[in-house]
Design a protein around this motif. Structure first.
Motif, PDB file in Angstrom:
ATOM      1  N   LEU A  41       0.880  -1.160   0.000  1.00 51.66           N
ATOM      2  CA  LEU A  41       0.000   0.000   0.000  1.00 51.66           C
ATOM      3  C   LEU A  41       0.915   1.207   0.000  1.00 51.66           C
ATOM      4  O   LEU A  41       1.505   1.555   1.023  1.00 51.66           O
ATOM      5  CB  LEU A  41      -0.935   0.002   1.206  1.00 51.66           C
ATOM      6  CG  LEU A  41      -1.869   1.205   1.317  1.00 51.66           C
ATOM      7  CD1 LEU A  41      -2.755   1.349   0.065  1.00 51.66           C
ATOM      8  CD2 LEU A  41      -2.735   1.099   2.561  1.00 51.66           C
ATOM      9  N   GLU A  44       0.925   4.998   2.318  1.00 50.84           N
ATOM     10  CA  GLU A  44       0.033   4.843   3.467  1.00 50.84           C
ATOM     11  C   GLU A  44       0.393   5.840   4.573  1.00 50.84           C
ATOM     12  O   GLU A  44      -0.479   6.356   5.268  1.00 50.84           O
ATOM     13  CB  GLU A  44       0.108   3.413   4.002  1.00 50.84           C
ATOM     14  CG  GLU A  44      -0.848   3.142   5.129  1.00 50.84           C
ATOM     15  CD  GLU A  44      -0.842   1.680   5.551  1.00 50.84           C
ATOM     16  OE1 GLU A  44      -1.796   1.284   6.209  1.00 50.84           O
ATOM     17  OE2 GLU A  44       0.106   0.951   5.220  1.00 50.84           O
ATOM     18  N   ARG A  60      -2.870   7.272  -1.996  1.00 46.37           N
ATOM     19  CA  ARG A  60      -2.592   5.884  -1.613  1.00 46.37           C
ATOM     20  C   ARG A  60      -3.070   4.946  -2.716  1.00 46.37           C
ATOM     21  O   ARG A  60      -4.073   5.207  -3.380  1.00 46.37           O
ATOM     22  CB  ARG A  60      -3.292   5.537  -0.302  1.00 46.37           C
ATOM     23  CG  ARG A  60      -2.743   6.309   0.885  1.00 46.37           C
ATOM     24  CD  ARG A  60      -3.608   6.148   2.088  1.00 46.37           C
ATOM     25  NE  ARG A  60      -4.944   6.667   1.744  1.00 46.37           N
ATOM     26  CZ  ARG A  60      -6.023   6.489   2.481  1.00 46.37           C
ATOM     27  NH1 ARG A  60      -5.972   5.795   3.589  1.00 46.37           N
ATOM     28  NH2 ARG A  60      -7.189   6.988   2.111  1.00 46.37           N
ATOM     29  N   VAL A  61      -2.346   3.843  -2.885  1.00 46.37           N
ATOM     30  CA  VAL A  61      -2.649   2.898  -3.949  1.00 46.37           C
ATOM     31  C   VAL A  61      -2.019   1.551  -3.608  1.00 46.37           C
ATOM     32  O   VAL A  61      -0.970   1.496  -2.981  1.00 46.37           O
ATOM     33  CB  VAL A  61      -2.139   3.443  -5.310  1.00 46.37           C
ATOM     34  CG1 VAL A  61      -0.636   3.568  -5.325  1.00 46.37           C
ATOM     35  CG2 VAL A  61      -2.620   2.634  -6.469  1.00 46.37           C
ATOM     36  N   LYS A  62      -2.695   0.460  -3.995  1.00 47.53           N
ATOM     37  CA  LYS A  62      -2.141  -0.890  -3.806  1.00 47.53           C
ATOM     38  C   LYS A  62      -1.384  -1.272  -5.072  1.00 47.53           C
ATOM     39  O   LYS A  62      -1.917  -1.136  -6.180  1.00 47.53           O
ATOM     40  CB  LYS A  62      -3.249  -1.904  -3.548  1.00 47.53           C
ATOM     41  CG  LYS A  62      -3.921  -1.767  -2.209  1.00 47.53           C
ATOM     42  CD  LYS A  62      -4.958  -2.867  -2.060  1.00 47.53           C
ATOM     43  CE  LYS A  62      -5.694  -2.795  -0.762  1.00 47.53           C
ATOM     44  NZ  LYS A  62      -6.692  -3.888  -0.679  1.00 47.53           N
ATOM     45  N   GLU A  77      -4.160  -1.149  -7.957  1.00 47.72           N
ATOM     46  CA  GLU A  77      -5.550  -1.102  -7.499  1.00 47.72           C
ATOM     47  C   GLU A  77      -5.742   0.219  -6.765  1.00 47.72           C
ATOM     48  O   GLU A  77      -5.159   0.441  -5.705  1.00 47.72           O
ATOM     49  CB  GLU A  77      -5.864  -2.263  -6.557  1.00 47.72           C
ATOM     50  CG  GLU A  77      -7.286  -2.233  -6.042  1.00 47.72           C
ATOM     51  CD  GLU A  77      -7.556  -3.288  -4.978  1.00 47.72           C
ATOM     52  OE1 GLU A  77      -8.442  -3.047  -4.138  1.00 47.72           O
ATOM     53  OE2 GLU A  77      -6.882  -4.349  -4.965  1.00 47.72           O
ATOM     54  N   THR A  79      -7.269   3.242  -4.456  1.00 51.89           N
ATOM     55  CA  THR A  79      -8.077   3.408  -3.249  1.00 51.89           C
ATOM     56  C   THR A  79      -9.127   4.466  -3.574  1.00 51.89           C
ATOM     57  O   THR A  79      -9.264   4.873  -4.727  1.00 51.89           O
ATOM     58  CB  THR A  79      -7.212   3.870  -2.057  1.00 51.89           C
ATOM     59  OG1 THR A  79      -6.705   5.177  -2.350  1.00 51.89           O
ATOM     60  CG2 THR A  79      -6.077   2.898  -1.777  1.00 51.89           C
TER      61      THR A  79
END
Length: 147
Positions: A41, A44, A60-62, A77, A79
């Motif tokens: 993540l 974060e 934020r991003v996965k 992915e 957020t």
């Protein structure tokens, strides 16, 4: 390469927006027969200064990264934070989001040149810049401040 605005012709990354980074990472690892990389993540803790469409965002991003022989494949992915990644998924669904080029110590300089060329800056962080080029190229360009 004196007429090459980017200063390079080496693609260092291709990134896809997905709805489920865990699923995409596992499927791609099985497809290639390689171990699945860690899923992180990013941002974060808010340590990266992220701007989207001129406004600050947590960004934020996965992510997962597959280090291939000739490039890096990235799965993203989004957020709920306002970002180009979330906008892409909301408007287009999953797909290829960007191709990246290295711009070590020249990221902002090259981004300014690309803006003059007609590709406006849409999002940036401390080590990356995205430029809107989909109308002309069908994909966003990314400049990475990396070796």
């Amino acid at each position: 390469m004196e007429n090459n605005i980017l200063g390079t012709n080496l693609v260092c990354q291709i990134a896809m927006i997905v709805r489920d980074v865990e699923k995409a990472t596992l499927r791609f690892s099985k497809l290639l027969g390689v171990p699945a990389p860690a899923i992180i993540l990013a941002n974060e803790d808010g340590s990266d200064t992220v701007t989207y469409m001129g406004e600050p965002t947590k960004g934020r991003v996965k992510l997962s990264f597959f280090n291939m022989e000739n490039t890096v494949i990235e799965f993203i992915e989004p957020t709920e934070d306002p970002t180009t990644w979330k906008e892409f998924l909301d408007t287009k669904g999953p797909g290829v989001h960007h191709i990246a080029f290295k711009a070590k110590n020249r990221m902002l300089e090259k981004a300014a040149e690309l803006e003059k060329f007609g590709f406006p800056l849409i999002q940036n962080g401390d080590k990356y810049a995205y430029l809107e080029s989909t109308e002309d190229l069908g994909v966003i360009l990314e400049l990475l401040d990396i070796d």
